[in-house]
Write a protein that holds these residues in place. Structure first.
Motif, PDB file in Angstrom:
ATOM      1  N   GLY A 133     -53.245  -0.934 -52.225  1.00 39.75           N
ATOM      2  CA  GLY A 133     -53.035  -0.138 -53.432  1.00 39.75           C
ATOM      3  C   GLY A 133     -52.358  -0.965 -54.516  1.00 39.75           C
ATOM      4  N   THR A 134     -51.257  -0.440 -55.068  1.00 44.26           N
ATOM      5  CA  THR A 134     -50.529  -1.165 -56.106  1.00 44.26           C
ATOM      6  C   THR A 134     -49.600  -2.233 -55.538  1.00 44.26           C
ATOM      7  OG1 THR A 134     -48.851   0.586 -56.109  1.00 44.26           O
ATOM      8  CG2 THR A 134     -50.588   0.736 -57.759  1.00 44.26           C
ATOM      9  N   ASN A 135     -49.509  -2.328 -54.222  1.00 44.10           N
ATOM     10  CA  ASN A 135     -48.677  -3.351 -53.581  1.00 44.10           C
ATOM     11  C   ASN A 135     -49.503  -4.626 -53.438  1.00 44.10           C
ATOM     12  OD1 ASN A 135     -46.698  -4.748 -52.264  1.00 44.10           O
ATOM     13  ND2 ASN A 135     -46.699  -3.477 -50.421  1.00 44.10           N
ATOM     14  N   THR A 136     -49.706  -5.293 -54.567  1.00 37.32           N
ATOM     15  CA  THR A 136     -50.612  -6.436 -54.618  1.00 37.32           C
ATOM     16  C   THR A 136     -50.240  -7.537 -53.640  1.00 37.32           C
ATOM     17  OG1 THR A 136     -51.124  -5.980 -56.936  1.00 37.32           O
ATOM     18  CG2 THR A 136     -51.535  -8.220 -56.165  1.00 37.32           C
ATOM     19  N   LEU A 137     -48.961  -7.707 -53.380  1.00 39.54           N
ATOM     20  CA  LEU A 137     -48.526  -8.795 -52.506  1.00 39.54           C
ATOM     21  C   LEU A 137     -48.932  -8.580 -51.053  1.00 39.54           C
ATOM     22  CD1 LEU A 137     -44.997  -9.492 -54.020  1.00 39.54           C
ATOM     23  CD2 LEU A 137     -47.144 -10.698 -54.450  1.00 39.54           C
ATOM     24  N   ILE A 171     -58.800 -11.979 -56.810  1.00 37.56           N
ATOM     25  CA  ILE A 171     -57.470 -12.389 -56.359  1.00 37.56           C
ATOM     26  C   ILE A 171     -57.463 -12.298 -54.842  1.00 37.56           C
ATOM     27  CG2 ILE A 171     -55.015 -11.833 -56.343  1.00 37.56           C
ATOM     28  CD1 ILE A 171     -57.282 -11.077 -59.313  1.00 37.56           C
ATOM     29  N   ALA A 172     -57.120 -13.391 -54.203  1.00 37.37           N
ATOM     30  CA  ALA A 172     -57.142 -13.448 -52.744  1.00 37.37           C
ATOM     31  C   ALA A 172     -55.987 -14.295 -52.238  1.00 37.37           C
ATOM     32  CB  ALA A 172     -58.471 -14.037 -52.255  1.00 37.37           C
ATOM     33  N   ARG A 173     -55.661 -14.100 -50.964  1.00 33.97           N
ATOM     34  CA  ARG A 173     -54.697 -14.992 -50.312  1.00 33.97           C
ATOM     35  C   ARG A 173     -55.403 -16.285 -49.922  1.00 33.97           C
ATOM     36  NH1 ARG A 173     -49.833 -14.585 -49.743  1.00 33.97           N
ATOM     37  NH2 ARG A 173     -48.774 -12.634 -50.186  1.00 33.97           N
ATOM     38  N   THR A 174     -54.728 -17.395 -50.159  1.00 32.93           N
ATOM     39  CA  THR A 174     -55.232 -18.696 -49.716  1.00 32.93           C
ATOM     40  C   THR A 174     -54.261 -19.331 -48.724  1.00 32.93           C
ATOM     41  OG1 THR A 174     -54.286 -19.560 -51.777  1.00 32.93           O
ATOM     42  CG2 THR A 174     -56.664 -19.226 -51.721  1.00 32.93           C
ATOM     43  N   LYS A 175     -53.217 -18.575 -48.413  1.00 30.56           N
ATOM     44  CA  LYS A 175     -52.236 -19.012 -47.429  1.00 30.56           C
ATOM     45  C   LYS A 175     -51.746 -17.772 -46.699  1.00 30.56           C
ATOM     46  CE  LYS A 175     -49.200 -22.045 -48.882  1.00 30.56           C
ATOM     47  NZ  LYS A 175     -47.955 -22.612 -49.490  1.00 30.56           N
ATOM     48  N   LYS A 176     -51.718 -17.805 -45.381  1.00 31.98           N
ATOM     49  CA  LYS A 176     -51.251 -16.667 -44.609  1.00 31.98           C
ATOM     50  C   LYS A 176     -49.785 -16.372 -44.923  1.00 31.98           C
ATOM     51  CE  LYS A 176     -55.008 -15.997 -42.063  1.00 31.98           C
ATOM     52  NZ  LYS A 176     -55.818 -14.748 -42.134  1.00 31.98           N
ATOM     53  N   LEU A 177     -49.441 -15.072 -44.871  1.00 32.26           N
ATOM     54  CA  LEU A 177     -48.060 -14.689 -45.173  1.00 32.26           C
ATOM     55  C   LEU A 177     -47.055 -15.425 -44.297  1.00 32.26           C
ATOM     56  CD1 LEU A 177     -48.026 -10.831 -45.905  1.00 32.26           C
ATOM     57  CD2 LEU A 177     -47.098 -12.655 -47.339  1.00 32.26           C
ATOM     58  N   GLN A 178     -47.388 -15.577 -43.032  1.00 32.56           N
ATOM     59  CA  GLN A 178     -46.446 -16.231 -42.118  1.00 32.56           C
ATOM     60  C   GLN A 178     -46.261 -17.717 -42.437  1.00 32.56           C
ATOM     61  OE1 GLN A 178     -49.240 -14.646 -41.198  1.00 32.56           O
ATOM     62  NE2 GLN A 178     -50.384 -15.748 -39.594  1.00 32.56           N
ATOM     63  N   ASP A 179     -47.188 -18.288 -43.197  1.00 30.88           N
ATOM     64  CA  ASP A 179     -47.093 -19.693 -43.579  1.00 30.88           C
ATOM     65  C   ASP A 179     -46.551 -19.879 -44.994  1.00 30.88           C
ATOM     66  OD1 ASP A 179     -48.255 -20.366 -41.115  1.00 30.88           O
ATOM     67  OD2 ASP A 179     -50.284 -20.184 -41.949  1.00 30.88           O
ATOM     68  N   SER A 180     -46.244 -18.764 -45.663  1.00 30.93           N
ATOM     69  CA  SER A 180     -45.803 -18.825 -47.052  1.00 30.93           C
ATOM     70  C   SER A 180     -44.282 -18.871 -47.155  1.00 30.93           C
ATOM     71  CB  SER A 180     -46.331 -17.607 -47.823  1.00 30.93           C
ATOM     72  OG  SER A 180     -47.745 -17.534 -47.731  1.00 30.93           O
ATOM     73  N   THR A 181     -43.794 -19.461 -48.227  1.00 31.12           N
ATOM     74  CA  THR A 181     -42.345 -19.535 -48.453  1.00 31.12           C
ATOM     75  C   THR A 181     -41.784 -18.237 -48.998  1.00 31.12           C
ATOM     76  OG1 THR A 181     -42.726 -20.448 -50.671  1.00 31.12           O
ATOM     77  CG2 THR A 181     -42.435 -22.019 -48.849  1.00 31.12           C
ATOM     78  N   SER A 182     -42.665 -17.383 -49.563  1.00 31.29           N
ATOM     79  CA  SER A 182     -42.260 -16.074 -50.083  1.00 31.29           C
ATOM     80  C   SER A 182     -43.496 -15.191 -50.139  1.00 31.29           C
ATOM     81  CB  SER A 182     -41.636 -16.201 -51.476  1.00 31.29           C
ATOM     82  OG  SER A 182     -42.627 -16.590 -52.422  1.00 31.29           O
ATOM     83  N   ARG A 183     -43.314 -13.915 -50.434  1.00 33.72           N
ATOM     84  CA  ARG A 183     -44.456 -12.998 -50.518  1.00 33.72           C
ATOM     85  C   ARG A 183     -45.368 -13.353 -51.695  1.00 33.72           C
ATOM     86  NH1 ARG A 183     -43.090  -7.622 -51.552  1.00 33.72           N
ATOM     87  NH2 ARG A 183     -44.975  -6.872 -50.526  1.00 33.72           N
ATOM     88  N   THR A 184     -44.804 -13.980 -52.724  1.00 36.71           N
ATOM     89  CA  THR A 184     -45.627 -14.350 -53.878  1.00 36.71           C
ATOM     90  C   THR A 184     -46.352 -15.675 -53.674  1.00 36.71           C
ATOM     91  OG1 THR A 184     -43.751 -15.428 -54.965  1.00 36.71           O
ATOM     92  CG2 THR A 184     -44.106 -13.098 -55.448  1.00 36.71           C
ATOM     93  N   ASP A 185     -45.944 -16.425 -52.686  1.00 37.74           N
ATOM     94  CA  ASP A 185     -46.586 -17.702 -52.395  1.00 37.74           C
ATOM     95  C   ASP A 185     -47.914 -17.459 -51.670  1.00 37.74           C
ATOM     96  OD1 ASP A 185     -46.942 -20.475 -52.083  1.00 37.74           O
ATOM     97  OD2 ASP A 185     -46.023 -20.413 -50.090  1.00 37.74           O
ATOM     98  N   GLY A 186     -48.942 -18.205 -52.057  1.00 37.91           N
ATOM     99  CA  GLY A 186     -50.207 -18.115 -51.327  1.00 37.91           C
ATOM    100  C   GLY A 186     -51.248 -17.223 -51.952  1.00 37.91           C
ATOM    101  N   LEU A 187     -51.031 -16.730 -53.183  1.00 36.54           N
ATOM    102  CA  LEU A 187     -52.048 -15.962 -53.898  1.00 36.54           C
ATOM    103  C   LEU A 187     -52.755 -16.881 -54.888  1.00 36.54           C
ATOM    104  CD1 LEU A 187     -50.368 -12.525 -54.753  1.00 36.54           C
ATOM    105  CD2 LEU A 187     -52.171 -12.954 -53.093  1.00 36.54           C
ATOM    106  N   SER A 188     -54.083 -16.737 -54.974  1.00 38.03           N
ATOM    107  CA  SER A 188     -54.862 -17.567 -55.891  1.00 38.03           C
ATOM    108  C   SER A 188     -55.907 -16.712 -56.598  1.00 38.03           C
ATOM    109  CB  SER A 188     -55.554 -18.716 -55.141  1.00 38.03           C
ATOM    110  OG  SER A 188     -54.614 -19.531 -54.477  1.00 38.03           O
TER     111      SER A 188
END
Length: 390
Positions: A133-137, A171-188
């Motif tokens: 939904g609106t929780n884009t992260l 807009i898609a994830r290019t890095k898994k959340l568990q591999d990201s430094t933050s919730r905003t990291d890994g979106l492209s």
């Protein structure tokens, strides 16, 4: 802030009004019934140079700003198009134009911006997902590295204008959340073809905004080339916000024009309608006061949106104003269209008097592109410095 319009801005408003009036309310009533994209209308807008008002001169635009775009959208909406006009500008000069002009590579700018500005190329943006939904992260669509490009898998929902679009901002994830430094990291962000192997979409039947389709979109191992990346790999969140916040401004401008139009239709009807003697029903305060309040509320949204647009154009912080203006506008125009229908009585319910379309269309914007509850969360957290509760 100087609220005086310059000659160029007044000319743009007049051009927009002339285009809007040349098509008129009946054009929109017929297209709404047919659920057809306003092709001729959008081409006329683009031919007049209005689509590219805030896009670079080097690629065919006017090189002006969001203030001018807001003025144009207001005028077009107020002359018949209603809040759908904001969506037309949202999917093309914002989703396509802003993303490419600010974050695209030189090849994209050279090839795509002139076609967007001329109206030969329509765009859409695939962001919202069923479980986020609106929780884009929390989006799950994932573009996995594949050689020098990516393979995209996932699903999007409530994507506007897919049927008429050639290009889609994804807009898609290019890095898994568990591999990201933050919730905003890994979106492209990527700009891809709508007609591409593995990309399918199905329409969603809905209440309003019928001249622009809404769709569920499915990505099944869709190939993305290296030159289709928009902005910075893994760091697209902050760049996406510039697209989303300018989206707020054109949405608000479309709503402001809708409110203006609904109130005008109600006043014109009330001035002509006589039921209890020779006095028009518009002379009764029971009708005057609610419409006057609606007018004041719409004007408040207009002015706050002007501040957001001016701040953006000056390179100042603008997101607080953009979000607040959208909140006020959506609520004010919901009341204005409802009150216009009430003023007209039974005829407000008739399609031939147009207000019911404005009412159906504007209802969307109390929860899209972001809900009023999330906007209030934003104000509470960012302006009032209250703790986040979600």
């Amino acid at each position: 802030m100087d609220f005086r319009l310059n000659d160029e801005q007044r000319m743009m408003i007049e051009t927009a009004r002339q285009i809007g009036e040349s098509f008129g309310l009946e054009y929109w009533r017929k297209l709404d019934a047919a659920k057809s994209f306003p092709t001729a209308y959008w081409k006329a807008v683009c031919d007049a140079g209005l689509c590219g008002v805030a896009l670079p001169e080097a690629h065919g635009g006017s090189g002006l700003g969001m203030m001018e775009m807001s003025l144009i959208v207001e005028a077009l909406a107020a002359t018949g198009g209603g809040s759908t006009v904001g969506q037309l500008f949202m999917i093309n000069p914002i989703f396509g134009g802003v993303s490419i002009s600010r974050f695209g590579n030189e090849k994209m700018k050279k090839e795509l911006l002139p076609r967007i500005i001329s109206g030969d190329l329509n765009c859409c943006m695939a962001l919202t997902e069923p479980d986020a939904g609106t929780n884009t992260l929390e989006i799950k669509s994932f573009a996995a590295q594949d050689g020098d490009g990516w393979r995209l898998n996932g699903r999007k929902i409530w994507i506007t204008g897919v049927e008429s679009a050639e290009k889609m901002l994804v807009i898609a994830r290019t890095k898994k959340l568990q591999d990201s430094t933050s919730r905003t990291d890994g979106l492209s962000m990527f700009m891809i073809d709508v007609k591409r192997e593995g990309l399918t979409h199905t329409p969603i039947d809905k209440l309003g905004t019928c001249t622009l389709d809404s769709s569920s979109v499915f990505f099944d191992n869709v190939r993305i080339g290296p030159d289709e990346l928009i902005g910075t790999l893994h760091k697209g969140w902050r760049e996406l916000l510039d697209v989303l916040n300018t989206e707020r401004m054109v949405t608000t401008a479309g709503l402001v024009g809708t409110g203006e139009l609904a109130i005008k239709l109600a006043v014109d009807y009330a001035n002509d309608r006589k039921v209890f003697g020779d006095r028009p029903i518009s002379s009764y305060q029971g009708l005057q006061f609610p419409l006057a309040q609606c007018h004041v509320d719409v004007e408040s949204a207009r002015l706050l949106n002007y501040k957001a647009a001016t701040n953006f154009d000056m390179g100042l912080l603008y997101s607080n104003e953009a979000n607040a203006a959208k909140l006020i506008a959506a609520q004010a125009v919901a009341r204005a269209t409802e009150r216009a229908m009430q003023t007209m009585g039974g005829m407000g319910y008739a399609k031939e008097f147009h207000v019911e379309r404005l009412w159906r269309d504007c209802r969307l914007f109390r929860f899209a592109p972001v809900s009023e509850e999330m906007l209030l969360n934003y104000v509470a957290n960012h302006e009032l410095k209250m703790p986040k509760g979600y």
